[in-house]
Design a protein around this motif. Structure first.
Motif, PDB file in Angstrom:
ATOM      1  N   ALA A  11      45.244  60.239  27.482  1.00  0.00           N
ATOM      2  CA  ALA A  11      43.876  59.406  27.368  1.00  0.00           C
ATOM      3  C   ALA A  11      44.080  57.672  27.388  1.00  0.00           C
ATOM      4  O   ALA A  11      43.422  57.047  27.856  1.00  0.00           O
ATOM      5  N   THR A  12      45.216  57.454  26.738  1.00  0.00           N
ATOM      6  CA  THR A  12      45.678  55.787  26.885  1.00  0.00           C
ATOM      7  C   THR A  12      45.944  55.482  28.400  1.00  0.00           C
ATOM      8  O   THR A  12      45.398  54.518  28.759  1.00  0.00           O
ATOM      9  N   LEU A  17      43.856  52.710  33.269  1.00  0.00           N
ATOM     10  CA  LEU A  17      43.598  52.863  34.868  1.00  0.00           C
ATOM     11  C   LEU A  17      41.856  52.444  34.849  1.00  0.00           C
ATOM     12  O   LEU A  17      41.652  51.781  35.989  1.00  0.00           O
ATOM     13  N   GLN A  18      41.029  52.943  34.135  1.00  0.00           N
ATOM     14  CA  GLN A  18      39.709  52.706  34.119  1.00  0.00           C
ATOM     15  C   GLN A  18      39.360  51.187  34.040  1.00  0.00           C
ATOM     16  O   GLN A  18      38.876  50.589  34.645  1.00  0.00           O
ATOM     17  N   ALA A  19      40.087  50.530  33.169  1.00  0.00           N
ATOM     18  CA  ALA A  19      40.011  49.096  32.713  1.00  0.00           C
ATOM     19  C   ALA A  19      40.488  48.204  33.965  1.00  0.00           C
ATOM     20  O   ALA A  19      39.556  47.327  34.526  1.00  0.00           O
ATOM     21  N   ALA A  20      41.585  48.715  34.470  1.00  0.00           N
ATOM     22  CA  ALA A  20      41.921  48.228  35.860  1.00  0.00           C
ATOM     23  C   ALA A  20      41.092  48.217  36.997  1.00  0.00           C
ATOM     24  O   ALA A  20      40.853  47.542  37.833  1.00  0.00           O
ATOM     25  N   THR A  21      40.376  49.650  37.081  1.00  0.00           N
ATOM     26  CA  THR A  21      39.550  49.597  38.039  1.00  0.00           C
ATOM     27  C   THR A  21      38.417  48.720  37.945  1.00  0.00           C
ATOM     28  O   THR A  21      38.034  48.196  38.831  1.00  0.00           O
ATOM     29  N   GLU A  22      37.709  48.857  36.844  1.00  0.00           N
ATOM     30  CA  GLU A  22      36.732  48.026  36.429  1.00  0.00           C
ATOM     31  C   GLU A  22      36.840  46.398  36.805  1.00  0.00           C
ATOM     32  O   GLU A  22      36.015  45.748  37.434  1.00  0.00           O
ATOM     33  N   ILE A  24      39.309  45.127  38.554  1.00  0.00           N
ATOM     34  CA  ILE A  24      39.543  44.760  40.337  1.00  0.00           C
ATOM     35  C   ILE A  24      37.982  44.845  40.989  1.00  0.00           C
ATOM     36  O   ILE A  24      37.908  44.007  41.953  1.00  0.00           O
ATOM     37  N   ALA A  25      37.120  45.905  40.583  1.00  0.00           N
ATOM     38  CA  ALA A  25      35.882  45.819  41.303  1.00  0.00           C
ATOM     39  C   ALA A  25      35.025  44.390  41.189  1.00  0.00           C
ATOM     40  O   ALA A  25      34.351  44.150  41.773  1.00  0.00           O
ATOM     41  N   ARG A  26      35.191  43.692  39.808  1.00  0.00           N
ATOM     42  CA  ARG A  26      34.479  42.437  39.732  1.00  0.00           C
ATOM     43  C   ARG A  26      35.439  41.225  40.110  1.00  0.00           C
ATOM     44  O   ARG A  26      34.920  40.435  40.722  1.00  0.00           O
ATOM     45  N   GLN A  27      36.722  41.236  40.207  1.00  0.00           N
ATOM     46  CA  GLN A  27      37.496  40.135  40.521  1.00  0.00           C
ATOM     47  C   GLN A  27      38.659  40.275  41.324  1.00  0.00           C
ATOM     48  O   GLN A  27      39.166  39.183  41.542  1.00  0.00           O
ATOM     49  N   GLY A  28      38.570  41.492  41.971  1.00  0.00           N
ATOM     50  CA  GLY A  28      39.696  41.616  42.932  1.00  0.00           C
ATOM     51  C   GLY A  28      41.083  41.664  42.410  1.00  0.00           C
ATOM     52  O   GLY A  28      41.292  41.576  41.250  1.00  0.00           O
ATOM     53  N   VAL A  29      42.002  42.527  43.243  1.00  0.00           N
ATOM     54  CA  VAL A  29      43.518  42.694  42.768  1.00  0.00           C
ATOM     55  C   VAL A  29      44.100  41.338  42.305  1.00  0.00           C
ATOM     56  O   VAL A  29      44.599  41.257  41.483  1.00  0.00           O
ATOM     57  N   ALA A  30      43.857  40.167  43.233  1.00  0.00           N
ATOM     58  CA  ALA A  30      44.582  39.013  42.918  1.00  0.00           C
ATOM     59  C   ALA A  30      44.046  38.434  41.741  1.00  0.00           C
ATOM     60  O   ALA A  30      44.785  37.578  41.146  1.00  0.00           O
ATOM     61  N   GLY A  31      42.767  38.709  41.448  1.00  0.00           N
ATOM     62  CA  GLY A  31      42.361  37.785  40.334  1.00  0.00           C
ATOM     63  C   GLY A  31      42.217  38.865  38.855  1.00  0.00           C
ATOM     64  O   GLY A  31      41.871  38.299  37.815  1.00  0.00           O
ATOM     65  N   THR A  32      43.209  39.921  39.318  1.00  0.00           N
ATOM     66  CA  THR A  32      43.322  40.739  38.015  1.00  0.00           C
ATOM     67  C   THR A  32      44.739  40.670  37.659  1.00  0.00           C
ATOM     68  O   THR A  32      45.665  41.144  38.335  1.00  0.00           O
ATOM     69  N   GLY A  33      44.990  40.252  36.493  1.00  0.00           N
ATOM     70  CA  GLY A  33      46.409  40.370  35.715  1.00  0.00           C
ATOM     71  C   GLY A  33      46.714  41.511  34.845  1.00  0.00           C
ATOM     72  O   GLY A  33      45.761  41.892  34.212  1.00  0.00           O
ATOM     73  N   THR A  34      47.682  41.728  34.699  1.00  0.00           N
ATOM     74  CA  THR A  34      48.003  42.683  33.739  1.00  0.00           C
ATOM     75  C   THR A  34      47.720  42.133  32.309  1.00  0.00           C
ATOM     76  O   THR A  34      47.213  43.261  31.434  1.00  0.00           O
ATOM     77  N   GLU A  35      47.686  41.091  31.808  1.00  0.00           N
ATOM     78  CA  GLU A  35      47.144  40.834  30.617  1.00  0.00           C
ATOM     79  C   GLU A  35      45.579  41.011  30.414  1.00  0.00           C
ATOM     80  O   GLU A  35      45.025  41.435  29.212  1.00  0.00           O
ATOM     81  N   ASP A  36      44.976  40.757  31.654  1.00  0.00           N
ATOM     82  CA  ASP A  36      43.387  40.962  31.664  1.00  0.00           C
ATOM     83  C   ASP A  36      43.252  42.542  31.226  1.00  0.00           C
ATOM     84  O   ASP A  36      42.390  42.837  30.538  1.00  0.00           O
ATOM     85  N   ARG A  38      45.238  44.558  29.897  1.00  0.00           N
ATOM     86  CA  ARG A  38      45.831  44.912  28.563  1.00  0.00           C
ATOM     87  C   ARG A  38      44.711  44.586  27.412  1.00  0.00           C
ATOM     88  O   ARG A  38      44.324  45.538  26.655  1.00  0.00           O
ATOM     89  N   LYS A  39      44.064  43.517  27.666  1.00  0.00           N
ATOM     90  CA  LYS A  39      42.845  43.102  26.618  1.00  0.00           C
ATOM     91  C   LYS A  39      41.700  44.279  27.080  1.00  0.00           C
ATOM     92  O   LYS A  39      40.937  44.600  25.777  1.00  0.00           O
ATOM     93  N   ALA A  40      41.185  44.402  28.177  1.00  0.00           N
ATOM     94  CA  ALA A  40      40.102  45.229  28.437  1.00  0.00           C
ATOM     95  C   ALA A  40      40.382  46.528  27.915  1.00  0.00           C
ATOM     96  O   ALA A  40      39.474  47.361  27.540  1.00  0.00           O
TER      97      ALA A  40
END
Length: 206
Positions: A11-12, A17-22, A24-36, A38-40
């Motif tokens: 589940a974790t 993965l769900q947070a990363a997918t969402e 990336i949909a808004r910000q793109g791969v380049a604009g999405t960092g691991t810290e983003d 983690r927080k989401a």
């Protein structure tokens, strides 16, 4: 690794993965960092790196996840698109999805390929495998139509499935770039008309 996870661990991992997918949909791969991410996802840094030891590992997992998702979010997988009516409804749903997102699109294999296709060989191979899986599902749908006599015997199903997949991906990319759904509509209409041209006694519009 996923098979050895506890239910809580699964589940974790899925929440990450769900947070990363969402994102990336808004910000793109380049604009999405691991810290983003983690927080989401609401996890600690150690939790994130327990499941994904690098951003590349996380992105590759997103690619695998999206390869198992429907090419048009919230619509059936292509194995169910075994009639002209179902193909038309699927194309209309893709266009409507673009309209709802103001042309920005989703985190799909197509959008990921636009950013990652030439970035590294591992990502390119993952994306290629995902697209080939989608093509095989389309191929199976068209085969069912040919077996029922809705497409002429001898129809090149590989070519038709590639035409449909290319129309979806290429049309989506251009629509997202122009913020206009007309390219996607034109590409899908042309691809559907091409498929319909292989119907016995063709002469009606798809």
């Amino acid at each position: 690794m996923t098979q050895r996870l506890t239910r809580k661990g699964q589940a974790t991992r899925e929440r990450i993965l769900q947070a990363a997918t969402e994102l990336i949909a808004r910000q793109g791969v380049a604009g999405t960092g691991t810290e983003d991410v983690r927080k989401a996802a609401g996890v600690s840094g150690s939790q994130l790196y327990h499941y994904f030891d690098s951003k590349q590992a996380l992105i590759r997992a997103v690619i695998t996840r999206q390869a198992d998702a429907a090419p048009v979010p919230d619509q059936p997988m292509m194995g169910t698109l075994d009639s002209f009516g179902a193909l038309r409804a699927w194309a209309d749903a893709a266009i409507e999805r673009q309209e709802q997102n103001d042309g920005r699109g989703d985190c799909t294999l197509g959008s990921l390929a636009g950013e990652l296709g030439a970035a590294d060989e591992d990502s390119r191979a993952d994306l290629s495998n995902g697209f080939l899986r989608w093509q095989s599902l389309l191929n199976a749908s068209l085969l069912a139509m040919r077996d029922r006599g809705e497409l002429r015997a001898g129809t090149d199903l590989d070519e038709l499935s590639l035409a449909l997949l290319t129309a979806l991906q290429g049309g989506s990319l251009l629509s997202q770039t122009l913020r206009d759904t007309r390219p996607l509509r034109a590409a899908l209409n042309a691809a559907l008309a091409y498929v319909h041209s292989f119907a016995p006694g063709d002469g009606t519009k798809p």
